[in-house]
Design a protein around this motif. Structure first.
Motif, mmCIF file in Angstrom:
data_model
loop_
_atom_site.group_PDB
_atom_site.id
_atom_site.type_symbol
_atom_site.label_atom_id
_atom_site.label_comp_id
_atom_site.label_asym_id
_atom_site.label_seq_id
_atom_site.Cartn_x
_atom_site.Cartn_y
_atom_site.Cartn_z
ATOM 1 N N ARG A 52 -28.740 -6.444 -11.553
ATOM 2 C CA ARG A 52 -29.157 -5.324 -10.706
ATOM 3 C C ARG A 52 -30.652 -5.433 -10.398
ATOM 4 O O ARG A 52 -31.069 -5.257 -9.256
ATOM 5 C CB ARG A 52 -28.876 -3.987 -11.391
ATOM 6 C CG ARG A 52 -29.277 -2.774 -10.558
ATOM 7 C CD ARG A 52 -29.260 -1.479 -11.378
ATOM 8 N NE ARG A 52 -28.054 -1.260 -12.117
ATOM 9 C CZ ARG A 52 -27.027 -0.519 -11.700
ATOM 10 N NH1 ARG A 52 -27.083 0.064 -10.514
ATOM 11 N NH2 ARG A 52 -25.973 -0.362 -12.461
ATOM 12 N N LEU B 163 -28.055 -1.134 -3.036
ATOM 13 C CA LEU B 163 -26.813 -0.946 -3.770
ATOM 14 C C LEU B 163 -25.920 0.025 -3.024
ATOM 15 O O LEU B 163 -26.344 1.104 -2.617
ATOM 16 C CB LEU B 163 -27.123 -0.420 -5.175
ATOM 17 C CG LEU B 163 -25.990 -0.355 -6.162
ATOM 18 C CD1 LEU B 163 -25.367 -1.732 -6.375
ATOM 19 C CD2 LEU B 163 -26.480 0.195 -7.483
ATOM 20 N N GLU C 286 -20.752 2.045 -6.343
ATOM 21 C CA GLU C 286 -20.694 1.704 -7.769
ATOM 22 C C GLU C 286 -19.439 2.312 -8.387
ATOM 23 O O GLU C 286 -19.442 2.721 -9.526
ATOM 24 C CB GLU C 286 -21.923 2.246 -8.506
ATOM 25 C CG GLU C 286 -23.158 1.411 -8.366
ATOM 26 C CD GLU C 286 -24.244 1.882 -9.317
ATOM 27 O OE1 GLU C 286 -24.289 1.380 -10.448
ATOM 28 O OE2 GLU C 286 -25.030 2.745 -8.913
ATOM 29 N N LEU D 97 -21.170 -4.247 -9.130
ATOM 30 C CA LEU D 97 -22.188 -3.779 -8.182
ATOM 31 C C LEU D 97 -21.792 -4.280 -6.805
ATOM 32 O O LEU D 97 -21.397 -5.434 -6.656
ATOM 33 C CB LEU D 97 -23.569 -4.335 -8.554
ATOM 34 C CG LEU D 97 -24.065 -4.056 -9.957
ATOM 35 C CD1 LEU D 97 -25.364 -4.823 -10.219
ATOM 36 C CD2 LEU D 97 -24.274 -2.561 -10.156
#
Length: 125
Positions: free
Chosen positions: A20, A31, A34, A40
């Motif tokens: 990440r 991102l 989730e 991810l």
């Protein structure tokens, strides 16, 4: 059968938080969803880059992910170098190499690795 279907890149990593930090912080990807534990999802252009945690990460020697950087390959290379990313050099390709940027004719390309050794690639085509 699959000719008109969108494909996505999927990359296995050993440490999701380290991944990440790299994919979000170093590469600047945003991102997305989730929704699944240990996964991810990053939107990249018209597709998704899916990064998931795996107990048995075995990076290959080929490209795991490739981006079309258009005319921005040199600028992307500089931004990555500024963030401490080492650009790989492959003299066997027979291209001119300047600080990790491979060129031949009007084509430019860079290769670098994520923290697990997955090969990531950006090219001008």
């Amino acid at each position: 059968m699959l000719r008109h279907k969108t494909s996505n890149a999927i990359v296995a990593v050993s440490d999701l938080e380290r991944a990440r930090a790299f994919y979000t912080g170093t590469l600047g990807l945003e991102l997305g969803d989730e929704g699944m534990e240990g996964v991810l999802r990053y939107r990249t252009g018209d597709s998704w880059l899916v990064v998931y945690r795996s107990e048995n990460v075995r990076p290959g020697s080929g490209n795991a992910v490739a981006w079309n950087g258009g005319g921005d390959v040199e600028a992307i290379a500089e931004a990555l170098r500024t963030k401490g990313v080492t650009l790989e050099e492959y003299p066997a390709l027979g291209m001119r190499i300047d600080r990790g940027v491979h060129t031949s004719g009007g084509f430019a390309a860079i290769w670098f690795k994520d923290p697990d050794g997955n090969v990531l690639h950006v090219n001008s085509a």
